[in-house]
Scaffold this active site. Structure first.
Site, PDB file in Angstrom:
ATOM      1  N   HIS A  90     -45.508  29.543 -24.020  1.00  0.00           N
ATOM      2  CA  HIS A  90     -44.127  29.564 -22.530  1.00  0.00           C
ATOM      3  C   HIS A  90     -43.034  30.758 -23.195  1.00  0.00           C
ATOM      4  CE1 HIS A  90     -42.639  29.256 -18.372  1.00  0.00           C
ATOM      5  NE2 HIS A  90     -40.470  28.811 -19.644  1.00  0.00           N
ATOM      6  N   ASP A 136     -48.583  26.684 -23.079  1.00  0.00           N
ATOM      7  CA  ASP A 136     -47.395  26.544 -22.420  1.00  0.00           C
ATOM      8  C   ASP A 136     -46.892  24.986 -22.363  1.00  0.00           C
ATOM      9  OD1 ASP A 136     -45.204  26.299 -20.565  1.00  0.00           O
ATOM     10  OD2 ASP A 136     -45.628  28.585 -19.858  1.00  0.00           O
ATOM     11  N   SER A 189     -40.726  32.189 -16.063  1.00  0.00           N
ATOM     12  CA  SER A 189     -40.185  30.768 -15.857  1.00  0.00           C
ATOM     13  C   SER A 189     -39.926  31.218 -14.495  1.00  0.00           C
ATOM     14  CB  SER A 189     -39.927  30.635 -16.832  1.00  0.00           C
ATOM     15  OG  SER A 189     -39.299  29.281 -17.008  1.00  0.00           O
TER      16      SER A 189
END
Length: 422
Positions: A375, A342, A245
């Site tokens: 994610h 995601d 991330s």
């Protein structure tokens, strides 16, 4: 009780639907992500809870009226969706996009991630057998600033007393939250078992910190690593970087900005290069919208919390904070990893970065898109995480072998061999 069963069944079905079709509206984005994240990566555990809950509620009088029967049907539908999620994860095969061949993650002789961690995920918080952890080592101290890291390494001495390869882990958290104690643990433990020395590094966070403070701190770590790596049994000349991330964004920045003076003021002559980069679900371009409705840099969050600049008036500042700006032919090898589902950072963000990097870099650029992955999928030691962790270890170990042999710019044999086996 029938209405409790109805509510339980409806919730079960809602979680299953959200896992497969996450909501992307501004209002539902964050709750949809968290619900989908937990549902997908903890699916086996959720299935046990769903079946147990339906059984207990039914036995406790939940079927005494029609709402209970409706809830039972909804719950069974949700459980079926959870089963589908488990099957998809169990069939995990990392596909190297544009290569035309799948990346086999299950060679017979590969080191395996412990199944006990898949059954009891919190076990990843405990160092694996044979791994020792040294915590809260200060690597940068200026005035009141004290930045710390944790070191993960094998409890056994290196064969022949030699030095081990180093791996830098950068946590995510939207540049404003996160800590070394929370992320990268499945990977660092596995790498330590296989003979690596992992450094889980903290850095200053926004809004107190302003970009590029985050990156400067990581550059300071590399300078510290060059001086102190041998104290922890690591090779000061071999360091790879990974992160997810915001950590993926920072890992890419670290890998692509070696020697850029403005990112290492006062230690411009220090070699801050790395031998390889494995960014997970990162942001790579803050200026061009691509898969985003608007450029990431144009969001109020990035303007007010991270860069603290106007995107309209100071667009160049956002370009300088974008990994894509620093693409060059001498970039180190990249292994970019992203999840197809995601809901926070679209997979298209990774695809366009990989395409541009491949056009420029002389080193191999691999891209693995995890079908069904959300994610932050690797935070939990799920089945999918185990397969990816095993693959990253093989990839990085291949890079280290090439380094020892004086080879650069080729796909590691460990990867090539696995491709041929398919």
């Amino acid at each position: 009780m029938p209405y409790v069963l109805l509510a339980f069944g409806a919730l079960s079905l809602l979680l299953a639907v959200n896992a497969h079709v996450p909501r992307r509206s501004a209002l539902l984005l964050v709750p949809s992500f968290f619900a989908g994240w937990l549902t997908i990566e903890m699916a086996p555990h959720l299935l046990v809870l769903e079946i147990a809950g339906l059984g207990l509620l039914a036995a406790g009088g939940g079927l005494d009226a029609w709402p209970g029967w409706a809830g039972l049907l909804l719950g069974l539908g949700g459980a079926a969706g959870t089963v589908a999620t488990i099957i998809a994860a169990r069939r995990t095969v990392v596909t190297l996009r544009d290569s035309g061949v799948p990346f086999d993650l299950d060679p017979e002789d590969a080191p395996r991630y412990p199944r006990s961690h898949l059954v009891v995920p919190p076990l990843c918080l405990i160092p694996r057998r044979g791994v020792k952890v040294q915590r809260n080592i200060v690597f940068r101290e200026e005035g009141r600033l004290r930045l710390k890291l944790d070191v993960y390494r094998s409890a056994a001495d290196a064969p022949g007393g030699g030095l081990r390869p180093g791996l830098m882990q950068v946590h995510g958290g939207a540049w404003i939250i996160g800590d070394k104690r929370e992320q990268g643990l499945p990977l660092l433990n596995h790498m330590a078992v296989q003979g690596w020395v992992g450094f889980n590094v903290n850095y200053r966070l926004s809004p107190r910190a302003t970009w590029p403070d985050h990156l400067l701190d990581l550059k300071h770590f590399i300078a510290w690593y060059r001086e102190h790596a041998e104290e922890y049994g690591a090779d000061p000349d071999f360091l790879c970087v990974t992160g997810g991330s915001a950590g993926g964004h920072l890992a890419a920045m670290v890998a692509l900005t070696a020697g850029v003076p403005e990112f290492q003021p006062g230690f411009e002559d220090v070699d801050t290069g790395v031998r390889g980069a494995v960014p997970f679900y990162g942001v790579y371009d803050l200026v061009e919208p691509g898969p985003w409705p608007v450029p990431m840099g144009a969001t109020p969050f990035m303007q007010k919390m991270v860069l603290k600049k106007s995107f309209r008036d100071e667009r160049e500042a956002f370009a300088k904070a974008s990994p894509v700006t620093y693409l060059n032919e001498d970039a180190p090898p990249f292994f970019v990893i992203h999840g197809s589902r995601d809901s926070l950072i679209p997979a298209g963000e990774a695809r366009r970065f990989v395409e541009k990097l491949r056009d420029v870099s002389k080193a191999p650029v691999l891209y693995a898109e995890m079908k069904g992955g959300q994610h932050a999928f690797d935070v939990f030691p799920s089945y999918r995480t185990a397969r990816v962790v095993e693959a990253v270890e093989r990839y990085l170990t291949g890079l280290h072998r090439q380094y020892r042999e004086g080879v650069r710019g080729a796909v590691p044999d460990e990867v090539a061999d696995s491709l041929e086996r398919r």
